[in-house]
Design an enzyme around this catalytic site. Structure first.
Site, PDB file in Angstrom:
ATOM      1  N   GLU A  76       0.804  -1.300  -0.006  1.00 18.12           N
ATOM      2  CA  GLU A  76      -0.254  -0.077   0.030  1.00 18.12           C
ATOM      3  C   GLU A  76       0.770   1.268  -0.144  1.00 18.12           C
ATOM      4  O   GLU A  76       0.389   2.352  -0.600  1.00 18.12           O
ATOM      5  CB  GLU A  76      -0.911  -0.039   1.240  1.00 18.12           C
ATOM      6  CG  GLU A  76      -1.979  -1.103   1.143  1.00 18.12           C
ATOM      7  CD  GLU A  76      -1.299  -2.438   1.716  1.00 18.12           C
ATOM      8  OE1 GLU A  76      -1.995  -3.375   2.119  1.00 18.12           O
ATOM      9  OE2 GLU A  76      -0.090  -2.445   2.202  1.00 18.12           O
ATOM     10  N   PRO A 283       9.812 -17.387   1.055  1.00 16.89           N
ATOM     11  CA  PRO A 283       8.500 -17.489   1.875  1.00 16.89           C
ATOM     12  C   PRO A 283       7.965 -16.091   2.348  1.00 16.89           C
ATOM     13  O   PRO A 283       8.861 -15.313   2.354  1.00 16.89           O
ATOM     14  CB  PRO A 283       8.979 -18.165   3.204  1.00 16.89           C
ATOM     15  CG  PRO A 283      10.210 -17.983   3.260  1.00 16.89           C
ATOM     16  CD  PRO A 283      10.907 -18.261   1.605  1.00 16.89           C
ATOM     17  N   ARG A 284       6.817 -16.110   2.275  1.00 19.19           N
ATOM     18  CA  ARG A 284       6.044 -14.810   2.714  1.00 19.19           C
ATOM     19  C   ARG A 284       6.640 -14.203   4.116  1.00 19.19           C
ATOM     20  O   ARG A 284       6.574 -13.098   4.498  1.00 19.19           O
ATOM     21  CB  ARG A 284       4.554 -14.870   2.646  1.00 19.19           C
ATOM     22  CG  ARG A 284       3.611 -13.637   3.149  1.00 19.19           C
ATOM     23  CD  ARG A 284       4.100 -12.392   1.865  1.00 19.19           C
ATOM     24  NE  ARG A 284       3.165 -11.328   2.264  1.00 19.19           N
ATOM     25  CZ  ARG A 284       3.070 -10.166   1.482  1.00 19.19           C
ATOM     26  NH1 ARG A 284       4.086 -10.239   0.420  1.00 19.19           N
ATOM     27  NH2 ARG A 284       2.458  -9.255   1.580  1.00 19.19           N
ATOM     28  N   GLY A 325      13.331  -7.471   1.738  1.00 16.90           N
ATOM     29  CA  GLY A 325      13.898  -6.497   0.940  1.00 16.90           C
ATOM     30  C   GLY A 325      14.641  -6.676  -0.451  1.00 16.90           C
ATOM     31  O   GLY A 325      15.286  -5.927  -1.154  1.00 16.90           O
ATOM     32  N   GLU A 326      14.619  -7.905  -0.871  1.00 13.66           N
ATOM     33  CA  GLU A 326      15.511  -8.391  -1.941  1.00 13.66           C
ATOM     34  C   GLU A 326      14.802  -8.865  -3.124  1.00 13.66           C
ATOM     35  O   GLU A 326      15.260  -9.315  -4.269  1.00 13.66           O
ATOM     36  CB  GLU A 326      16.555  -9.361  -1.567  1.00 13.66           C
ATOM     37  CG  GLU A 326      17.507  -8.731  -0.540  1.00 13.66           C
ATOM     38  CD  GLU A 326      18.684  -9.837  -0.096  1.00 13.66           C
ATOM     39  OE1 GLU A 326      19.661  -9.494   0.070  1.00 13.66           O
ATOM     40  OE2 GLU A 326      18.117 -11.007  -0.012  1.00 13.66           O
ATOM     41  N   ASN A 350       0.909  -9.318  -5.549  1.00 16.58           N
ATOM     42  CA  ASN A 350       1.151  -8.328  -6.706  1.00 16.58           C
ATOM     43  C   ASN A 350       1.858  -8.804  -7.951  1.00 16.58           C
ATOM     44  O   ASN A 350       2.908  -9.111  -7.792  1.00 16.58           O
ATOM     45  CB  ASN A 350       1.701  -7.032  -5.916  1.00 16.58           C
ATOM     46  CG  ASN A 350       1.814  -6.192  -6.888  1.00 16.58           C
ATOM     47  OD1 ASN A 350       1.207  -6.106  -8.026  1.00 16.58           O
ATOM     48  ND2 ASN A 350       2.227  -5.002  -6.456  1.00 16.58           N
ATOM     49  N   PRO A 351       1.192  -9.114  -9.004  1.00 18.02           N
ATOM     50  CA  PRO A 351       1.849  -9.800 -10.250  1.00 18.02           C
ATOM     51  C   PRO A 351       2.588  -8.282 -11.042  1.00 18.02           C
ATOM     52  O   PRO A 351       3.381  -8.521 -11.710  1.00 18.02           O
ATOM     53  CB  PRO A 351       0.590 -10.178 -11.211  1.00 18.02           C
ATOM     54  CG  PRO A 351      -0.521  -9.266 -10.661  1.00 18.02           C
ATOM     55  CD  PRO A 351      -0.273  -9.112  -9.246  1.00 18.02           C
ATOM     56  N   GLU A 353       4.779  -6.336  -9.863  1.00 16.50           N
ATOM     57  CA  GLU A 353       6.071  -6.170  -9.708  1.00 16.50           C
ATOM     58  C   GLU A 353       6.878  -7.196 -10.418  1.00 16.50           C
ATOM     59  O   GLU A 353       8.020  -7.006 -10.689  1.00 16.50           O
ATOM     60  CB  GLU A 353       6.256  -6.564  -8.162  1.00 16.50           C
ATOM     61  CG  GLU A 353       5.644  -5.462  -7.084  1.00 16.50           C
ATOM     62  CD  GLU A 353       5.533  -5.842  -5.645  1.00 16.50           C
ATOM     63  OE1 GLU A 353       5.501  -5.095  -4.707  1.00 16.50           O
ATOM     64  OE2 GLU A 353       5.839  -7.029  -5.277  1.00 16.50           O
TER      65      GLU A 353
END
Length: 444
Positions: A76, A283-284, A325-326, A350-351, A353
């Site tokens: 967001e 992993p998320r 962050g990678e 999100n596709p 990205e």
């Protein structure tokens, strides 16, 4: 500032909620501050959650505005930063404030916010914290991203004359059902917004059913399409390519509990025809790394874990990227990306990205959070939908063995994103018009 224009009155439920959040605020702060502290956030910045500002309000030129954006977390906040950049190019001289609730979003904001903007953690949705926040920052407009409907914050901001918008709006079916059970309060909350821009027509219809003014509701597409591509590290990219030494690679990103088993089964099947193939598993929730590592070993596969510094060697079959962050670097590393949160009814990820990095997308059927995005992206050829390990392995194998088809999918994904990002100009026009934003007057 203009006087508040509420189309419905506060309800007993709203007053009860406001009283309850006042009582629970100390306990809520204890929980959120502990989370921030675990990520190295200072005590001073933690207190922003109580409305105590850690930075001064910017000095504004005559008639300039402070425009406040709020997004829950990284996704967001990225959408908010996209709009901040667009608005600043149209209305230079105004200043921007971005609030969010997580340490990762704060770290991202430091790297990606322009000089005209600053970041603070959002106040808890309690009267005292919100009052302190608003008294210090005095925003002229407040723009909330996606599903951030905080009743106390919204009502207090509107009472001060802050013009409000909800952008990229989406509500889950469960959330809509819940709000319909308290329709008078929903109508009151909807009436606080001067503008509501939704991700699709279904969300627009949902907001209208909750009492939103039809003259203020507009479907506008998913703003994440217009966000800047995720940053990547050229050094890390070169390092990983050297370690792979030409080996084929595919990525499973943002996987959730219950999905890694399917991904690993697919990878085992792929290894039969592609013995040198490497899976980069992201992993998320990185804190699940030990659990996932055991799962990889039980599947009979070898792995290296990034957070421990283990090297990716020719024998590594799975590279467990349990870091934050990678993603931008990982997406730039492989043209084939499976996005998790979709094999189960979680909502998907999100596709845009992935497509912006030049990769093609694989997804499961559970992408309800992107229902306006995936069907046309799949129809355009930029993504494929899979349901199980067999279909996932077949889709990866197809793109590995038929590079022309993979390139067509990558091109289609990129073209779809470029088309969708054109909606940003319409969104910016509506924000400027509905919120009364304008160019600051020049000094004589």
């Amino acid at each position: 500032m203009s006087k508040p224009d509420q189309t419905a009155s506060p309800t007993l439920l709203f007053y009860s909620y406001r009283a309850l959040t006042r009582l629970l605020a100390p306990f809520a702060y204890r929980k959120v501050s502990a989370k921030l502290a675990a990520h190295g956030v200072s005590d001073r910045r933690q207190r922003e959650r109580l409305g105590h500002a850690s930075q001064p309000r910017p000095d504004l030129a005559a008639s300039a505005s402070l425009i406040w954006f709020h997004g829950a977390s990284v996704g967001e906040s990225l959408a908010a930063i996209t709009l901040i950049n667009r608005l600043h190019s149209r209305l230079p001289g105004n200043r921007f404030l971005l609030t969010s609730g997580t340490a990762t979003s704060a770290a991202m904001a430091v790297k990606r916010l322009p000089d005209c903007a600053q970041h603070q953690f959002a106040p808890l949705d309690s009267s005292a914290a919100v009052a302190r926040f608003l008294a210090h920052w005095r925003p002229d407009a407040g723009i909330f991203v996606e599903s951030e409907l905080w009743p106390v914050t919204l009502a207090a901001a509107k009472a001060r004359g802050t013009r409000l918008a909800l952008v990229n709006a989406r509500l889950s079916a469960k959330s809509v059902t819940g709000w319909r059970k308290k329709l008078p309060t929903a109508r009151f909350i909807m009436g606080l917004f001067d503008l509501l821009l939704t991700q699709n027509k279904q969300v627009a219809e949902d907001l209208l059913s909750l009492g939103a003014d039809p003259a203020r509701v507009f479907p506008s597409g998913n703003l994440k399409a217009g966000a800047a591509a995720l940053p990547h590290s050229a050094d890390l990219l070169a390092e990983m390519r050297a370690a792979l030494a030409g080996r084929a690679l595919w990525i499973a990103s943002s996987t959730h509990k219950g999905e890694e088993e399917t991904v690993l089964d697919a990878h085992k099947a792929l290894l039969q025809d592609h013995p040198d193939l490497c899976l980069l598993l992201v992993p998320r929730h990185p804190e699940r790394a030990d659990e996932i590592g055991s799962m990889i070993t039980q599947a009979g596969l070898t792995y290296a874990q990034r957070s421990t510094g283990a090297a990716l060697t020719p024998d590594t079959q799975v590279y467990l990227a349990d870091t934050l962050g990678e993603l931008g670097t990982w997406y730039a590393l492989s043209p084939i990306v499976f996005l998790g949160g979709s094999l189960l009814p979680i909502g998907g990820h999100n596709p845009f990205e992935v497509a912006q990095a030049g990769a093609a997308v694989l997804t499961g059927p559970g992408y309800s959070n992107f229902i306006e995005t995936y069907p046309p992206l799949i129809a355009a050829g930029g993504a494929k939908e899979v349901c199980d390990a067999t279909e996932l392995a077949q889709a990866v194998d197809l793109w590995l063995t038929q590079p022309d088809q993979l390139q067509n999918a990558r091109d289609a994904a990129r073209h779809y994103v470029d088309e969708q990002s054109g909606q940003l100009d319409i969104v910016v026009d509506r924000l400027i018009s509905s919120l009364g934003l304008h160019m600051p007057e020049r000094a004589p």
